[in-house]
Design an enzyme around this catalytic site. Structure first.
Site, short mmCIF file in Angstrom:
data_model
loop_
_atom_site.label_atom_id
_atom_site.label_comp_id
_atom_site.label_asym_id
_atom_site.label_seq_id
_atom_site.Cartn_x
_atom_site.Cartn_y
_atom_site.Cartn_z
N LYS A 79 0.83 -1.21 0.00
CA LYS A 79 0.00 0.00 0.00
C LYS A 79 0.87 1.26 0.00
O LYS A 79 0.54 2.23 -0.68
CB LYS A 79 -0.94 -0.01 1.19
CG LYS A 79 -2.04 -1.03 0.99
CD LYS A 79 -3.12 -0.95 2.03
CE LYS A 79 -4.27 -1.87 1.63
NZ LYS A 79 -5.33 -1.93 2.60
N LYS A 111 -8.61 -1.17 -7.12
CA LYS A 111 -8.87 0.25 -7.35
C LYS A 111 -7.58 1.05 -7.35
O LYS A 111 -7.50 2.09 -8.00
CB LYS A 111 -9.90 0.82 -6.38
CG LYS A 111 -9.64 0.59 -4.92
CD LYS A 111 -10.86 1.01 -4.13
CE LYS A 111 -10.81 0.51 -2.70
NZ LYS A 111 -10.77 -0.96 -2.59
N LYS A 137 -3.81 -7.86 -11.38
CA LYS A 137 -4.93 -8.05 -10.47
C LYS A 137 -5.85 -6.82 -10.50
O LYS A 137 -5.36 -5.69 -10.48
CB LYS A 137 -4.37 -8.22 -9.04
CG LYS A 137 -5.42 -8.42 -7.98
CD LYS A 137 -4.89 -8.12 -6.58
CE LYS A 137 -5.99 -7.39 -5.83
NZ LYS A 137 -5.87 -7.10 -4.47
P1 ADP Z 1 -8.66 -3.26 -3.87
O1 ADP Z 1 -7.46 -4.07 -4.26
O2 ADP Z 1 -9.47 -2.84 -5.03
O3 ADP Z 1 -8.27 -2.11 -2.96
P2 ADP Z 1 -9.53 -4.50 -1.46
O4 ADP Z 1 -8.10 -4.66 -1.05
O5 ADP Z 1 -10.36 -3.47 -0.75
O6 ADP Z 1 -9.59 -4.22 -3.03
O7 ADP Z 1 -10.22 -5.91 -1.37
C1 ADP Z 1 -11.47 -6.21 -0.79
C2 ADP Z 1 -11.73 -7.71 -0.88
O8 ADP Z 1 -11.87 -8.09 -2.25
C3 ADP Z 1 -10.62 -8.58 -0.30
O9 ADP Z 1 -11.19 -9.71 0.32
C4 ADP Z 1 -9.83 -8.95 -1.51
O10 ADP Z 1 -9.11 -10.14 -1.33
C5 ADP Z 1 -10.90 -9.07 -2.60
N1 ADP Z 1 -10.34 -8.70 -3.90
C6 ADP Z 1 -9.96 -7.46 -4.30
N2 ADP Z 1 -9.49 -7.46 -5.55
C7 ADP Z 1 -9.57 -8.76 -5.98
C8 ADP Z 1 -9.26 -9.42 -7.21
N3 ADP Z 1 -8.78 -8.75 -8.24
N4 ADP Z 1 -9.46 -10.74 -7.28
C9 ADP Z 1 -9.98 -11.42 -6.23
N5 ADP Z 1 -10.30 -10.87 -5.06
C10 ADP Z 1 -10.11 -9.55 -4.92
N1 TRP Z 2 -8.82 -5.96 5.46
C1 TRP Z 2 -9.96 -6.35 4.67
C2 TRP Z 2 -9.81 -5.78 3.25
O1 TRP Z 2 -9.08 -4.85 3.02
C3 TRP Z 2 -11.24 -5.84 5.27
C4 TRP Z 2 -11.43 -6.38 6.64
C5 TRP Z 2 -11.30 -5.69 7.81
C6 TRP Z 2 -11.77 -7.72 6.98
N2 TRP Z 2 -11.54 -6.51 8.87
C7 TRP Z 2 -11.84 -7.76 8.40
C8 TRP Z 2 -12.02 -8.86 6.23
C9 TRP Z 2 -12.12 -8.94 9.08
C10 TRP Z 2 -12.32 -10.05 6.93
C11 TRP Z 2 -12.37 -10.09 8.33
O2 TRP Z 2 -10.48 -6.27 2.37
#
Ligand code: ADP
Ligand code: TRP
Length: 326
Positions: free
Chosen positions: A115, A198, A195
């Site tokens: 990140k 956002k 992958k």
């Molecule tokens: P982003 O990468 O868009 O910031 P997040 O990290 O908020 O997405 O992910 C939210 C949830 O969606 C998590 O459980 C993550 O593993 C799943 N996820 C996000 N992007 C993907 C992807 N491209 N393929 C599969 N699962 C994903």
């Molecule tokens: N960290 C997870 C994500 O970015 C969101 C999340 C926060 C979560 N607390 C959690 C997912 C507890 C599962 C269980 O997608």
């Protein structure tokens, strides 16, 4: 003897609009599981404070995500659906957990480095985020945590923290959870083949308006194989995305057409656009209905908060007692 139902818990951060990667990577399997146990799903707004520093925007994202969850099939009569910040007990437990969490455990987490590399402010909150996630999971005595593959490490960290707590304060104090990853959709590719995320600006949002959806699908990166020649099926984002939204026979037909040659990528993208639109049409309808009824959303979240808080308070009381607080 009847055993307690399996407790399933997961959360999503309200840090942008829901995309197809989130849906197939996490939300779809979580929603299927609501029929198999005692499900707790929440909007992780404390977590989003690590990346969203605009109060109005965060509230907007929370509301949209609540509507998205309901539009995608979350059934509030089957699961407890709440906003993380309505349960301040999460943050108190996170503090207690942080005092047994070795620095090395957090230093090994990929997500902090990833990140920061993507431009998110390197704050203490971002570094300590897996501890808050551990608190989210442990405070509900969760058995199963459905997440995308990139969150698996955080569930493992949660287990490690629970083990440390149990060693220090008594076996059985906290329950060890299991991650549940759906391997077929563990990594949904984005428009550029990386992958979908956002932070890479390569997403297809679930509730994208048709013109934007069309523009995005037509912009999916492809190689320069001429129309008449067979196209490589490996690593094709078009095929990978089509597989998620098309009927198996239609998917197989596209694979065959790739291999036969004679059809250009533009035509495949049109099929993908149609299948995507059809797949999400019922969700879109439901979303419009829910959006027109904001009181319903408020009521679901208020009821969810009340139920979740009762459970969270009990666990926190047990932990406070064990560690010597109060
Ligand atoms: P982003 O990468 O868009 O910031 P997040 O990290 O908020 O997405 O992910 C939210 C949830 O969606 C998590 O459980 C993550 O593993 C799943 N996820 C996000 N992007 C993907 C992807 N491209 N393929 C599969 N699962 C994903
Ligand atoms: N960290 C997870 C994500 O970015 C969101 C999340 C926060 C979560 N607390 C959690 C997912 C507890 C599962 C269980 O997608």
């Amino acid at each position: 003897m009847t055993s307690a139902p399996m407790r399933i818990l997961s959360g999503l951060q309200p840090s942008g609009r829901l995309h197809i990667g989130n849906y197939f990577g996490m939300m779809e399997s979580a929603l299927k599981l609501q029929h198999e146990g005692d499900a707790y799903y929440f909007i992780a707004d404390y977590h989003s404070l690590t990346s969203v520093h605009d109060g109005r925007l965060l509230r907007d994202h929370v509301r949209n995500l609540a509507i998205d969850f309901l539009a995608c099939g979350l059934d509030p009569s089957r699961c407890v659906f709440f906003r993380q910040s309505d349960i301040p007990e999460h943050t108190e437990l996170a503090w207690i957990l942080s005092t047994v969490t070795p620095m090395g455990l957090l230093e090994r987490c990929h997500s902090y480095k990833d990140k920061v590399a993507r431009g998110i402010h390197a704050s203490h909150g971002l570094f300590a985020y897996p501890v808050l996630m551990a608190a989210d999971i442990l405070i509900y005595d969760s058995d199963i945590v459905p997440v995308g593959r990139d969150q698996k490490q955080h569930v493992e960290v949660t287990r490690d923290i629970a083990i440390k707590m149990n060693e220090a304060f008594g076996e059985g104090l906290l329950k060890l959870p299991q991650p549940r990853i759906r391997e077929e959709t563990a990594v949904v590719p984005g428009l550029d083949g990386q992958k979908m995320s956002k932070s890479y600006d390569n997403t297809i949002q679930l509730f994208e308006e048709l013109p934007a959806l069309k523009k995005k699908i037509m912009s999916i990166k492809t190689d320069s194989t001429p129309v008449e020649e067979p196209k490589p099926v490996e690593d094709s984002s078009i095929l990978a995305l089509y597989k998620l939204v098309a009927a198996p026979a239609d998917y197989q037909a596209m694979v065959d057409d790739f291999q036969r040659g004679g059809i250009g990528y533009g035509e495949f993208k049109k099929r993908l656009l149609q299948a995507t639109t059809d797949y999400f049409a019922p969700f879109r309808e439901k979303r419009a209905e829910i959006t027109a009824n904001p009181k319903f959303v408020d009521q679901v979240l208020a009821e969810g908060a009340e139920k979740a808080r009762a459970v969270a308070r009990k666990t926190l009381a047990r932990v406070r007692d064990a560690v010597g607080l109060g």
